[in-house]
Design a protein around this motif. Structure first.
Motif, PDB file in Angstrom:
ATOM      1  N   VAL A 255       0.857  -1.188   0.000  1.00 13.33           N
ATOM      2  CA  VAL A 255       0.000   0.000   0.000  1.00 13.33           C
ATOM      3  C   VAL A 255       0.892   1.236   0.000  1.00 13.33           C
ATOM      4  CG1 VAL A 255      -1.722   1.308   1.298  1.00 13.33           C
ATOM      5  CG2 VAL A 255      -1.827  -1.196   1.256  1.00 13.33           C
ATOM      6  N   GLU A 256       0.768   2.074  -1.042  1.00 10.98           N
ATOM      7  CA  GLU A 256       1.554   3.306  -1.122  1.00 10.98           C
ATOM      8  C   GLU A 256       0.697   4.485  -0.699  1.00 10.98           C
ATOM      9  OE1 GLU A 256       2.468   7.006  -2.147  1.00 10.98           O
ATOM     10  OE2 GLU A 256       1.380   6.083  -3.824  1.00 10.98           O
ATOM     11  N   VAL A 257       1.035   5.088   0.454  1.00 12.02           N
ATOM     12  CA  VAL A 257       0.320   6.271   0.950  1.00 12.02           C
ATOM     13  C   VAL A 257       1.335   7.308   1.431  1.00 12.02           C
ATOM     14  CG1 VAL A 257      -1.933   5.277   1.502  1.00 12.02           C
ATOM     15  CG2 VAL A 257      -0.043   4.982   3.113  1.00 12.02           C
ATOM     16  N   MET A 258       2.464   7.382   0.740  1.00 11.39           N
ATOM     17  CA  MET A 258       3.528   8.301   1.136  1.00 11.39           C
ATOM     18  C   MET A 258       3.378   9.672   0.481  1.00 11.39           C
ATOM     19  SD  MET A 258       6.748   6.835  -1.134  1.00 11.39           S
ATOM     20  CE  MET A 258       7.740   8.308  -0.966  1.00 11.39           C
ATOM     21  N   GLY A 259       2.574   9.761  -0.598  1.00  9.81           N
ATOM     22  CA  GLY A 259       2.485  11.012  -1.334  1.00  9.81           C
ATOM     23  C   GLY A 259       3.670  11.167  -2.278  1.00  9.81           C
TER      24      GLY A 259
ATOM     25  N   HIS B 104       1.718  -6.568  -5.770  1.00  4.82           N
ATOM     26  CA  HIS B 104       0.475  -5.885  -6.124  1.00  4.82           C
ATOM     27  C   HIS B 104       0.442  -4.544  -5.398  1.00  4.82           C
ATOM     28  CE1 HIS B 104      -0.787  -9.688  -7.852  1.00  4.82           C
ATOM     29  NE2 HIS B 104      -0.501 -10.273  -6.698  1.00  4.82           N
ATOM     30  N   ILE B 105      -0.024  -3.506  -6.088  1.00  9.46           N
ATOM     31  CA  ILE B 105       0.054  -2.153  -5.545  1.00  9.46           C
ATOM     32  C   ILE B 105      -1.333  -1.548  -5.345  1.00  9.46           C
ATOM     33  CG2 ILE B 105       0.882   0.207  -5.941  1.00  9.46           C
ATOM     34  CD1 ILE B 105       3.120  -1.770  -5.386  1.00  9.46           C
ATOM     35  N   ILE B 106      -1.495  -0.920  -4.188  1.00 10.24           N
ATOM     36  CA  ILE B 106      -2.685  -0.121  -3.893  1.00 10.24           C
ATOM     37  C   ILE B 106      -2.193   1.267  -3.500  1.00 10.24           C
ATOM     38  CG2 ILE B 106      -4.592   0.213  -2.281  1.00 10.24           C
ATOM     39  CD1 ILE B 106      -4.351  -3.041  -2.146  1.00 10.24           C
ATOM     40  N   THR B 107      -2.728   2.287  -4.115  1.00  2.52           N
ATOM     41  CA  THR B 107      -2.271   3.641  -3.827  1.00  2.52           C
ATOM     42  C   THR B 107      -3.458   4.591  -3.693  1.00  2.52           C
ATOM     43  OG1 THR B 107      -0.910   5.498  -4.621  1.00  2.52           O
ATOM     44  CG2 THR B 107      -1.959   4.122  -6.298  1.00  2.52           C
ATOM     45  N   ALA B 108      -3.246   5.640  -2.892  1.00  6.00           N
ATOM     46  CA  ALA B 108      -4.238   6.714  -2.773  1.00  6.00           C
ATOM     47  C   ALA B 108      -3.719   7.987  -3.431  1.00  6.00           C
ATOM     48  CB  ALA B 108      -4.534   6.971  -1.291  1.00  6.00           C
ATOM     49  N   ASN B 109      -2.662   7.848  -4.247  1.00  2.50           N
ATOM     50  CA  ASN B 109      -1.922   8.985  -4.774  1.00  2.50           C
ATOM     51  C   ASN B 109      -2.532   9.485  -6.084  1.00  2.50           C
ATOM     52  OD1 ASN B 109       0.086  10.747  -5.702  1.00  2.50           O
ATOM     53  ND2 ASN B 109       1.728   9.512  -4.826  1.00  2.50           N
ATOM     54  N   LYS B 110      -3.465  10.438  -5.971  1.00  5.28           N
ATOM     55  CA  LYS B 110      -4.181  10.934  -7.151  1.00  5.28           C
ATOM     56  C   LYS B 110      -3.266  11.650  -8.137  1.00  5.28           C
ATOM     57  CE  LYS B 110      -5.396  14.863  -4.368  1.00  5.28           C
ATOM     58  NZ  LYS B 110      -4.695  14.247  -3.245  1.00  5.28           N
ATOM     59  N   ASP B 111      -2.290  12.437  -7.622  1.00  5.36           N
ATOM     60  CA  ASP B 111      -1.374  13.155  -8.511  1.00  5.36           C
ATOM     61  C   ASP B 111      -0.598  12.163  -9.369  1.00  5.36           C
ATOM     62  OD1 ASP B 111      -2.275  14.954  -6.610  1.00  5.36           O
ATOM     63  OD2 ASP B 111      -0.396  16.058  -6.497  1.00  5.36           O
ATOM     64  N   LEU B 112      -0.132  11.100  -8.739  1.00  8.80           N
ATOM     65  CA  LEU B 112       0.625  10.073  -9.449  1.00  8.80           C
ATOM     66  C   LEU B 112      -0.228   9.370 -10.496  1.00  8.80           C
ATOM     67  CD1 LEU B 112       3.211   8.230  -9.618  1.00  8.80           C
ATOM     68  CD2 LEU B 112       2.044   6.748  -7.972  1.00  8.80           C
ATOM     69  N   ILE B 113      -1.424   8.950 -10.103  1.00  8.95           N
ATOM     70  CA  ILE B 113      -2.299   8.196 -11.012  1.00  8.95           C
ATOM     71  C   ILE B 113      -2.774   9.073 -12.166  1.00  8.95           C
ATOM     72  CG2 ILE B 113      -4.514   7.014 -11.201  1.00  8.95           C
ATOM     73  CD1 ILE B 113      -2.272   5.357  -9.921  1.00  8.95           C
ATOM     74  N   ALA B 114      -3.108  10.329 -11.866  1.00  6.85           N
ATOM     75  CA  ALA B 114      -3.561  11.233 -12.926  1.00  6.85           C
ATOM     76  C   ALA B 114      -2.459  11.488 -13.946  1.00  6.85           C
ATOM     77  CB  ALA B 114      -4.032  12.557 -12.322  1.00  6.85           C
ATOM     78  N   THR B 115      -1.208  11.483 -13.482  1.00  2.00           N
ATOM     79  CA  THR B 115      -0.077  11.791 -14.361  1.00  2.00           C
ATOM     80  C   THR B 115       0.493  10.552 -15.043  1.00  2.00           C
ATOM     81  OG1 THR B 115       0.481  13.589 -12.833  1.00  2.00           O
ATOM     82  CG2 THR B 115       2.127  13.011 -14.493  1.00  2.00           C
ATOM     83  N   TYR B 116       0.626   9.451 -14.290  1.00  2.00           N
ATOM     84  CA  TYR B 116       1.315   8.267 -14.812  1.00  2.00           C
ATOM     85  C   TYR B 116       0.485   6.990 -14.706  1.00  2.00           C
ATOM     86  CZ  TYR B 116       5.461  11.264 -14.494  1.00  2.00           C
ATOM     87  OH  TYR B 116       6.365  12.295 -14.639  1.00  2.00           O
ATOM     88  N   GLY B 117      -0.818   7.115 -14.481  1.00  2.00           N
ATOM     89  CA  GLY B 117      -1.659   5.945 -14.266  1.00  2.00           C
ATOM     90  C   GLY B 117      -1.596   4.926 -15.392  1.00  2.00           C
ATOM     91  N   SER B 118      -1.696   5.369 -16.625  1.00  2.00           N
ATOM     92  CA  SER B 118      -1.688   4.449 -17.770  1.00  2.00           C
ATOM     93  C   SER B 118      -0.355   3.714 -17.878  1.00  2.00           C
ATOM     94  CB  SER B 118      -1.967   5.212 -19.066  1.00  2.00           C
ATOM     95  OG  SER B 118      -3.269   5.742 -19.059  1.00  2.00           O
TER      96      SER B 118
END
Length: 427
Positions: free
Chosen positions: A77-81, A99-113
């Motif tokens: 679980v990645e919740v470091m920001g 397997h990865i679970i993240t709450a990092n919206k900035d990361l997913i919005a930028t590099y999600g694909s």
């Protein structure tokens, strides 16, 4: 019962909540998944920092390699920001089969694909339900419950900080700076609130929602973004007199099969559901061609609500591990999309002006409106001081292109300043 070991990267508010919920709800989670979920290792930045959560039996380290090289840990679980460091760590973890679970919206919005593709290559899951709207399970709902429908619009209040500030301005009639200070004192706003108050945080969330709802990959450059730092208390009061609340709203809408995405202050009729969403709460309205408009409401942030969304992802990954179905994308829906043209984006608008109180001013404004073939719905004038008046007008529906022409032309007029121009959601 077989054990699935979990690693956590970051032990701030959300990370602590994950530890707390997993301990408190262990029996229920085990009965659902058929596995015992155990947090084995937590990676933190500062080993000396005191924690307000029970870490008995958990290995606490400041070395990322303790996660990467531990073959017993299956889920991280990645919740470091952050973006750059988190991306590097997640890439290494995926390449090591985690397997990865993240709450990092900035990361997913930028590099999600990019990260989703890497996850697929390594037969790993990558889930991020907590990245949008905190405790509201909106992403998984779109994937599952709207799978057979055609979504035509997603709009909502997706930033709790700005909604708290706007609520305080509206209900308590305090100005922006006082409302922001209150939000910071309560922990709803960061010491540097720029990402929240300038609409960037909400825009990142709308990128993710757009990908899920419409299958289209967009970037910040594709979104019209305006924050709340320049919202005038007088406009909030005036809107209220007209029967509206002003909220920071993200809108992603199909127009002639093209996508239009915006984030900014919007006038919402008081009898509409979004107008009643107060303080730090979030709400997302999803409109499907078949089901119509549905609303999802709840806390947009906070330790336990966000951690609950992380746990829902952990449970989903665990089920996939048990069934041997890991490696599928969180959202498989993908299609090519084009941006809607400014002439196609049509709304009523609210425009407020600071005008020197002298003859002929209304004629100038009327001439501008006439020149772009736009029409008034309502015009009001109030006094600012002995020299200046505030003119507020609402328009009939017109295009975004017309609005930009009006604002540009009025800004060029002598002794007339544009204070605000906001969309008005129709009744």
């Amino acid at each position: 019962m077989q054990v699935i070991n979990i690693g956590i990267l970051g032990l701030g508010t959300v990370g602590s909540g994950v530890v707390r919920i997993l301990r408190d709800h262990q029996n229920k989670i085990s009965s659902i998944t058929g596995r015992k979920l155990v947090i084995k290792t937590v990676v933190v930045h500062d080993l000396a920092k005191k924690r307000n959560v029970d870490l008995t039996g958990i290995n606490v380290t400041d070395k990322i390699d303790d996660l990467i090289n531990d073959k017993d840990i299956q889920i991280v679980v990645e919740v470091m920001g952050t973006v750059t460091t988190a991306k590097e760590y997640i890439e290494r973890l995926l390449n090591s089969g985690k397997h990865i679970i993240t709450a990092n919206k900035d990361l997913i919005a930028t590099y999600g694909s990019e990260l989703a593709e890497l996850a697929g290559k390594n037969d790993c899951d990558l889930f991020y339900e907590a990245s949008v709207a905190g405790g509201i399970p909106i992403l998984r709902t779109i994937v599952n419950s709207f799978a057979a429908d055609r979504i035509v619009e997603v709009k909502g209040i997706v930033n709790g900080t700005t909604n708290y500030i706007m609520t305080q301005m509206s209900q308590n009639h305090v100005d922006y700076q006082k409302a922001l200070k209150s939000a910071q004192e309560l922990g709803f706003a960061e010491p540097d609130p720029t990402n929240d108050v300038e609409g960037i945080d909400a825009a990142y969330k709308m990128i993710i929602l757009t990908q899920f709802a419409f299958g289209m990959n967009v970037t910040l450059d594709d979104i019209e973004v305006e924050g709340i730092s320049r919202v005038d208390l007088e406009d909030i009061k005036q809107a209220k007199k007209l029967g509206y609340n002003i909220k920071l709203v993200g809108i992603a809408k199909l127009i002639n099969d093209r996508i239009n995405i915006s984030v900014g202050p919007v006038l919402i009729p008081e009898d509409q559901p979004l107008a009643a969403v107060q303080n730090e709460n979030n709400a997302v309205l999803v409109t499907g061609a078949a089901v119509g408009e549905t609303m999802f409401y709840g806390p947009g942030a906070g330790e336990l609500p966000t951690a609950n969304s992380v746990l829902s992802d952990i449970i989903a990954v665990t089920k996939n591990i048990v069934l041997g179905t890991t490696g599928s994308r969180f959202n498989d829906f993908s299609r090519e999309g084009k941006q809607a043209l400014p002439d196609e984006v049509v709304y009523p608008y609210y425009i407020s002006l600071r005008v020197k109180d002298q003859p002929g001013q209304m004629l100038k404004i009327t001439e501008v409106m006439t020149s772009v073939k736009a029409s008034f719905h309502l015009i009001l004038q109030t006094e600012i001081d002995n020299d200046y008046a505030r003119i507020v007008m609402t328009t009939h529906e017109m295009s975004e292109a017309q609005l930009k022409e009006i604002v540009s032309a009025i800004s060029d007029l002598k002794d007339i300043d544009v204070i605000a121009s906001y969309k008005v959601l129709p009744d």
